[in-house]
Structure formats: structure tokens, C-alpha cells
Design an enzyme around this catalytic site. Structure first.
Site, PDB file in Angstrom:
ATOM      1  N   LYS A  48       0.852  -1.166   0.305  1.00  0.00           N
ATOM      2  CA  LYS A  48      -0.032   0.249  -0.133  1.00  0.00           C
ATOM      3  C   LYS A  48       0.910   1.527  -0.433  1.00  0.00           C
ATOM      4  CE  LYS A  48      -3.506  -2.137   2.897  1.00  0.00           C
ATOM      5  NZ  LYS A  48      -3.943  -2.101   4.784  1.00  0.00           N
ATOM      6  N   GLU A 110       7.099   1.975  -6.621  1.00  0.00           N
ATOM      7  CA  GLU A 110       7.681   1.582  -5.648  1.00  0.00           C
ATOM      8  C   GLU A 110       8.166   2.791  -3.873  1.00  0.00           C
ATOM      9  OE1 GLU A 110       7.551   0.015  -2.704  1.00  0.00           O
ATOM     10  OE2 GLU A 110       8.707  -1.910  -2.711  1.00  0.00           O
ATOM     11  N   ASP A 111       7.851   3.425  -2.623  1.00  0.00           N
ATOM     12  CA  ASP A 111       7.528   4.125  -2.480  1.00  0.00           C
ATOM     13  C   ASP A 111       9.067   4.271  -2.264  1.00  0.00           C
ATOM     14  OD1 ASP A 111       6.856   1.774  -1.191  1.00  0.00           O
ATOM     15  OD2 ASP A 111       6.518   2.482   1.271  1.00  0.00           O
ATOM     16  N   ASP A 114      14.015  -0.670   1.113  1.00  0.00           N
ATOM     17  CA  ASP A 114      15.017  -0.911   2.440  1.00  0.00           C
ATOM     18  C   ASP A 114      16.321  -2.186   2.290  1.00  0.00           C
ATOM     19  OD1 ASP A 114      16.487  -1.059   4.518  1.00  0.00           O
ATOM     20  OD2 ASP A 114      14.940  -0.911   5.947  1.00  0.00           O
ATOM     21  N   LYS A 142      17.125   3.955   1.041  1.00  0.00           N
ATOM     22  CA  LYS A 142      17.143   3.614   2.545  1.00  0.00           C
ATOM     23  C   LYS A 142      18.651   2.915   2.200  1.00  0.00           C
ATOM     24  CE  LYS A 142      15.482   1.841   6.567  1.00  0.00           C
ATOM     25  NZ  LYS A 142      14.452   2.217   7.238  1.00  0.00           N
ATOM     26  N   ASP A 170       3.390   3.683   6.321  1.00  0.00           N
ATOM     27  CA  ASP A 170       3.048   3.918   7.814  1.00  0.00           C
ATOM     28  C   ASP A 170       3.642   2.806   8.719  1.00  0.00           C
ATOM     29  OD1 ASP A 170       2.943   0.546   6.463  1.00  0.00           O
ATOM     30  OD2 ASP A 170       1.638   0.319   7.839  1.00  0.00           O
ATOM     31  N   ARG A 176      -0.163   7.046   7.603  1.00  0.00           N
ATOM     32  CA  ARG A 176      -0.256   7.207   5.984  1.00  0.00           C
ATOM     33  C   ARG A 176      -0.634   8.415   5.428  1.00  0.00           C
ATOM     34  NH1 ARG A 176       0.935   2.002   4.093  1.00  0.00           N
ATOM     35  NH2 ARG A 176      -0.408   0.020   5.130  1.00  0.00           N
TER      36      ARG A 176
HETATM   37  C1  PRP Z   1       7.097  -1.271   3.134  1.00  0.00           C
HETATM   38  C2  PRP Z   1       7.419   0.113   1.360  1.00  0.00           C
HETATM   39  C3  PRP Z   1       8.040  -1.525   0.590  1.00  0.00           C
HETATM   40  C4  PRP Z   1       8.895  -2.194   1.164  1.00  0.00           C
HETATM   41  C5  PRP Z   1      10.147  -2.176   1.214  1.00  0.00           C
HETATM   42  O1  PRP Z   1       6.069  -2.543   2.183  1.00  0.00           O
HETATM   43  O2  PRP Z   1       6.287   0.003   1.822  1.00  0.00           O
HETATM   44  O3  PRP Z   1       7.196  -1.532  -0.773  1.00  0.00           O
HETATM   45  O4  PRP Z   1       8.744  -2.249   2.945  1.00  0.00           O
HETATM   46  O5  PRP Z   1      10.912  -2.616   1.818  1.00  0.00           O
HETATM   47  P1  PRP Z   1      12.005  -4.059   1.586  1.00  0.00           P
HETATM   48  O6  PRP Z   1      13.144  -3.178   0.807  1.00  0.00           O
HETATM   49  O7  PRP Z   1      12.465  -3.767   2.765  1.00  0.00           O
HETATM   50  O8  PRP Z   1      11.385  -5.380   1.107  1.00  0.00           O
HETATM   51  P2  PRP Z   1       5.448  -3.299   3.696  1.00  0.00           P
HETATM   52  O9  PRP Z   1       5.471  -5.062   4.024  1.00  0.00           O
HETATM   53  O10 PRP Z   1       5.371  -2.711   5.165  1.00  0.00           O
HETATM   54  O11 PRP Z   1       3.541  -2.940   2.952  1.00  0.00           O
HETATM   55  P3  PRP Z   1       2.882  -1.874   2.902  1.00  0.00           P
HETATM   56  O12 PRP Z   1       3.486  -1.293   1.855  1.00  0.00           O
HETATM   57  O13 PRP Z   1       1.512  -2.229   2.628  1.00  0.00           O
HETATM   58  O14 PRP Z   1       2.991  -0.865   4.421  1.00  0.00           O
END
Ligand code: PRP
Length: 191
Positions: A48, A110-111, A114, A142, A170, A176
């Protein structure tokens, strides 16, 4: 009361204002626009977290005089953090891509990246459908804890090694709706 004010006590520091986010998105759109000028493009937003970004990036691309066209938008729903502030390391596909991306120019939106596992998972999924080209765009990079070797073609902002919320991102489904990007107080994680 302005949006997100109810969360003020949980915020340690504002990292990027709404205006700085908007500027970063304009820059991303300009770069994507140069690469796909007057070409069809499929954007895959990652739910999301990239909800706000996908909408604003699409608008910014539409405003370009010779940008990509037509633009198709779809979403993938992926989760690996659950209610925790640390990734489970297991990427769970909650909503699959529905549009046919075979033979298409595709950009994953992608937001934040990490550890990179989410993006790596989606890139593999997309590649298995044989797009003409595949690139990835992230608003926030990041780069300190990568566990997957992924290429990101478009990066908006490089952020400190902190848990970041706001503008779609979030913690336990909260924050959010903050119009800016912020670092949470450490106490929030122990509550
Ligand atoms: C978060 C974020 C990215 C992902 C990045 O999603 O929105 O999609 O983690 O992390 P990574 O590079 O360590 O894999 P989350 O799993 O929190 O789901 P959400 O977007 O629905 O909150």
C-alpha cells in the site's frame, strides 16, 4: 486541525516536507518522461505504501508535454513488514498484477527500498511475464541494509537509516495520511 496532527507526539523529526516530496516526484517524472517520450508505458504501483506516489507520479507524467503515452496503471499488493518495524524477510504477494505486461515497457513504482527483497520479488514476477523493458522507480532509497541485489533506475531521495512514515508509508497502518515524511520517536516501537 491539519492532516496528520493527531500523530504529532509520535514524530521525532520531519525529514521531507510535502513540497520537497512534490519536487522529487517532478524530477522522477522528468527522468521517466525522457526515457519513454511518446511511448506506451505501464506503471505498476506497489501497495500500500506507493499509493500516494503512484497517483502523483502518474499526474506528473500526464502533465509532461511529450511524456509517455498511453499510460496504463496497475497495482501489486505486497507485504513483508506486517505490524512490525522489521521486515519478516518473507515477501507475501497479496494482490497480483492483472494487466498484460508482455511486450510492454514497465516501470515498477515503489515508495521505499530498504533490504530490497520486495522489489527483487516484483522484478522476478514481472520478468516472468516477458515485458519489452523493465525498470524500477523508488521515491526513497535506504541503502544501508540491502539483502537483495536489485537495480533501481530512478531514485527520488536517499534517506537516513531510520523507520520512515508518512505520504503513504505506515507503521501498524498508522501515519499514512501524514502529508510529509518523518522519523518516528523510538518510544513508539516499544508501546
Ligand atoms: C514496505 C514498503 C515497501 C517495502 C520495502 O511495505 O512500502 O513496499 O516495505 O521494503 P524492503 O526493501 O525491505 O523489502 P510493507 O511490507 O510495509 O507493506 P505496505 O506497503 O502495505 O505497508
Amino acid at each position: 486541525m491539519s492532516p496528520g496532527n493527531e500523530y504529532e507526539a509520535d514524530i521525532e523529526e520531519m525529514l521531507y516536507s510535502a513540497q520537497e516530496i512534490a519536487q522529487a516526484i517532478e524530477n522522477l517524472a522528468a527522468a521517466i518522461g525522457r526515457d519513454y517520450a511518446r511511448q506506451p508505458l505501464v506503471l505498476i504501483g506497489v501497495l500500500k505504501g506507493a499509493l500516494c506516489l503512484t497517483a502523483d507520479l502518474t499526474r506528473a507524467l500526464i502533465r509532461l508535454p511529450a511524456g509517455p503515452s498511453p499510460i496504463t496503471v496497475d497495482f501489486a499488493g505486497v507485504s513483508s513488514y506486517g505490524t512490525s518495524s522489521r521486515s519478516s524477510g518473507r515477501v507475501c504477494l497479496e494482490k497480483n498484477i492483472e494487466v498484460n505486461i508482455s511486450g510492454q515497457n514497465v516501470v515498477i513504482v515503489e515508495d521505499i527500498i530498504d533490504n530490497g527483497l520486495t522489489l527483487a520479488h516484483l522484478q522476478t514476477l514481472c520478468r516472468s511475464r516477458h515485458p519489452k523493458s523493465l525498470r524500477s522507480c523508488v521515491l526513497l532509497d535506504k541503502p544501508y541494509n540491502r539483502r537483495a541485489d536489485v537495480t533501481v533506475h530512478y531514485v527520488g531521495l536517499t534517506v537516513p537509516d531510520a523507520f520512515i512514515v508518512g505520504y503513504g508509508l505506515d507503521y501498524q497502518e498508522k501515519y499514512r495520511n501524514l502529508p510529509y515524511l518523518a522519523k518516528l520517536r523510538p518510544q513508539v516501537f516499544s508501546e
